[in-house]
Design an enzyme around this catalytic site. Structure first.
Site, PDB file in Angstrom:
ATOM      1  N   HIS A  92      64.910  22.512 -11.755  1.00 49.27           N
ATOM      2  CA  HIS A  92      64.617  23.381 -10.304  1.00 49.27           C
ATOM      3  C   HIS A  92      62.878  22.964 -10.260  1.00 49.27           C
ATOM      4  CE1 HIS A  92      64.459  27.473  -8.286  1.00 49.27           C
ATOM      5  NE2 HIS A  92      63.539  27.566  -8.782  1.00 49.27           N
ATOM      6  N   GLU A  93      62.135  23.419 -11.128  1.00 43.21           N
ATOM      7  CA  GLU A  93      60.809  23.057 -10.585  1.00 43.21           C
ATOM      8  C   GLU A  93      60.259  21.597  -9.349  1.00 43.21           C
ATOM      9  OE1 GLU A  93      58.775  25.905 -10.220  1.00 43.21           O
ATOM     10  OE2 GLU A  93      60.460  27.178 -11.706  1.00 43.21           O
ATOM     11  N   HIS A 132      61.604  22.247  -5.544  1.00 41.64           N
ATOM     12  CA  HIS A 132      60.121  22.517  -5.242  1.00 41.64           C
ATOM     13  C   HIS A 132      59.031  21.484  -4.788  1.00 41.64           C
ATOM     14  CE1 HIS A 132      61.592  26.784  -5.213  1.00 41.64           C
ATOM     15  NE2 HIS A 132      61.435  27.097  -6.181  1.00 41.64           N
ATOM     16  N   GLU A 179      63.967  27.954  -1.917  1.00 42.10           N
ATOM     17  CA  GLU A 179      64.665  27.876  -3.442  1.00 42.10           C
ATOM     18  C   GLU A 179      65.689  27.156  -2.591  1.00 42.10           C
ATOM     19  OE1 GLU A 179      63.520  29.217  -5.874  1.00 42.10           O
ATOM     20  OE2 GLU A 179      65.215  30.723  -7.451  1.00 42.10           O
TER      21      GLU A 179
END
Ligand code: ZN
Length: 509
Positions: free
Chosen positions: A272-273, A276, A302
């Protein structure tokens, strides 16, 4: 400046534009320096450093605020108001103007009062949560609602205050579109989760049960980042209590966290990170410090993290690729098949009350409940004292579960102790956008599944760089989605995606 007599002559536009951009680069440099200090505070700083760090951060923040709101910035924006600008220049000026107008509209005393209210609300919220005592937090929540209504009023007295607060996080997305998307999600997901609850499907939910030492999990997180193509020469992986990403196109760092009983949690948050970070690293370097070199707002950010976490990291092709690496680290899963790992990574936790432990599907109902409550609080349609009961009723209605305590109910999240009303919806809006972007990428790239299974992420990286990252803040949100996918931003692709995926997993008709 008053001495430059021809300030509103259109021929001065290029010079005024360059001067404005030079100023923006300076205040954005200050902002990114503050980002490094904030990263350090959460990752490296010894506990005792807090008093000095708070002063450092608030000084930088006020220097930045002064530059953004001062007369010279106002005059440059005035000069540029009617001048001939290229599309790119006009976009940069639009972004700076919006930030300037919002910052200038709010009295400094109110900003300080809100910051003070947050400092006082945070420990009260922590204690209220620890002792399951909503009444202890209620006066702080009430104060935040009052202050944030004043804040909204200062910015735009004629608009719905929730809409104004939402625009702090999503300045380029209308509240109508956001509400329409969230309503459609609710109408789709409530019956779907009910059907999943009644399904007899027997998923391999215990594939990753057992103990998974932190050191091995950390090594595995690094391997996952290498596999998906994280550039360690411009980034690093560390540990923090809440995973986050911090940085720009030259240096963008990620953190993760480990739970010895839940290796999927760390893998999911690391990927997830990474999503980003990949967005920030893909922003154009030549526009660093200006709106054209900055990411669009929270939902778009997001969308990048959710795309990697859900559409890549929870997919069968990814598990075909990654499972052998997991088995090398963790011989206890040696017998797991790709299907087992896929099912474990996509199981629905239908009795879970906690947002941060939710699965890909129920997550959005946790968000929608918060959105509806904070919207009604800010609009004056709900009083603070009624929040616990309304919260519990909505959990029962949407998710079929009812919290026994407020600690595992309306006190579970930190956001309202900061007065961050309008933030929660961006999580779901990002997931919805991720589905639409991924569907478009899948359409554009030949055999994307095969490429992922073979560890070739270049086509996906190139598509995202070309269609999202390189634009910075040039386009407004809906425009960006339309440019990338050829369609307006809607929930359609997300609904198709979850219906197909969970229909198959849970044998839904
Ligand atoms: Zn995120």
């Amino acid at each position: 400046m008053a001495t430059e007599a021809t300030a509103d002559d259109a021929s001065d536009a290029p010079e005024a534009y360059e001067t404005l951009l030079e100023r923006a680069r300076r205040w954005n440099t200050i902002g990114s320096a503050a980002g490094v200090l904030a990263w350090d505070q959460q990752v490296m700083m010894p506990e005792g450093g807090t008093p000095a760090r708070s002063k450092q951060l608030s000084s930088l923040s006020s220097v930045r605020h002064d530059m953004l709101t001062d007369d010279e910035t106002a005059e440059l924006l005035e000069t540029l108001a009617d001048s001939d600008l290229t599309d790119e220049q006009a976009a940069a000026v639009r972004e700076i103007r919006r930030a300037h107008e919002r910052a200038a509209a709010v009295p400094v005393e109110l900003v300080e009062e809100i910051s003070e209210a947050s400092s006082e609300a945070l420990p009260a919220w922590e204690e209220a949560k620890a002792t399951d005592d909503f009444d202890h937090f209620a006066p702080h929540l009430e104060r935040h609602v009052r202050l944030k209504r004043e804040y909204a009023e200062a910015i735009d007295p004629d608009s719905d205050p929730y809409e104004v607060l939402f625009a702090d996080y999503e300045p380029c997305l209308s509240i109508e579109r956001a509400e329409a998307i969230l309503t459609e999600l609710r109408e789709t997901l409530v019956p779907m989760i009910e059907a999943i609850r009644e399904s007899d499907a027997d998923l391999a939910v215990d594939t990753f049960e057992g103990t998974f030492p932190t050191d091995d999990q950390e090594a595995l997180s690094r391997e996952a980042l290498e596999l998906v193509g994280y550039d360690f020469s411009r980034g690093r992986l560390d540990v923090s209590s809440h995973p986050f990403t911090s940085g720009n196109q030259f240096d963008c760092r990620v953190t993760t966290r480990f739970d010895e009983s839940d290796p999927l949690g760390a893998i999911g948050s690391t990927i997830h990170e990474f999503g980003h970070a990949q967005y920030n690293l893909g922003l154009p370097q030549e526009h660093w410090g200006t709106p054209l070199g900055e990411s669009r707002d929270l939902s778009v950010h997001e969308s990048q993290s959710r795309l990697w976490e859900n559409h890549v990291g929870r997919s069968k092709p990814f598990w075909e690729l990654f499972l052998p690496t997991v088995k090398e680290r963790f011989p206890q899963v040696a017998d797991a098949t790709v299907e087992d790992a896929y099912e474990a990574a996509n199981q629905v936790y239908e009795d879970n009350l906690i947002r941060v432990e939710a699965d890909e599907l129920t997550y959005h109902l946790h968000i929608i409940i918060r959105f509806e409550i904070e919207r009604d609080l800010v609009r004056g349609d709900l009083t603070v004292e009624d929040v616990p009961e309304v919260w519990n009723d909505k959990y029962e209605e949407y998710l079929g579960i009812r919290p026994e305590t407020d600690a595992e109910g309306c006190l579970q999240d930190i956001h309202w102790s900061h007065g961050n009303f309008g933030y929660f919806p961006t999580y779901s809006l990002g997931s919805v956008m991720a589905a639409q972007l991924y569907a478009a990428a899948d359409e554009a790239i030949d055999d994307l599944d095969d490429a992922i299974a073979a560890g070739d992420f270049d086509p996906l990286h190139e598509w995202l760089a070309e269609n999202v990252h390189r634009h910075g803040s040039r386009y407004e949100t809906n425009e960006l989605v339309e440019e990338a996918t050829g369609e307006p931003y809607t929930a359609d692709a997300f609904i198709d995606y979850v219906e197909a995926k969970y229909g198959e997993l849970y044998d839904l008709s």
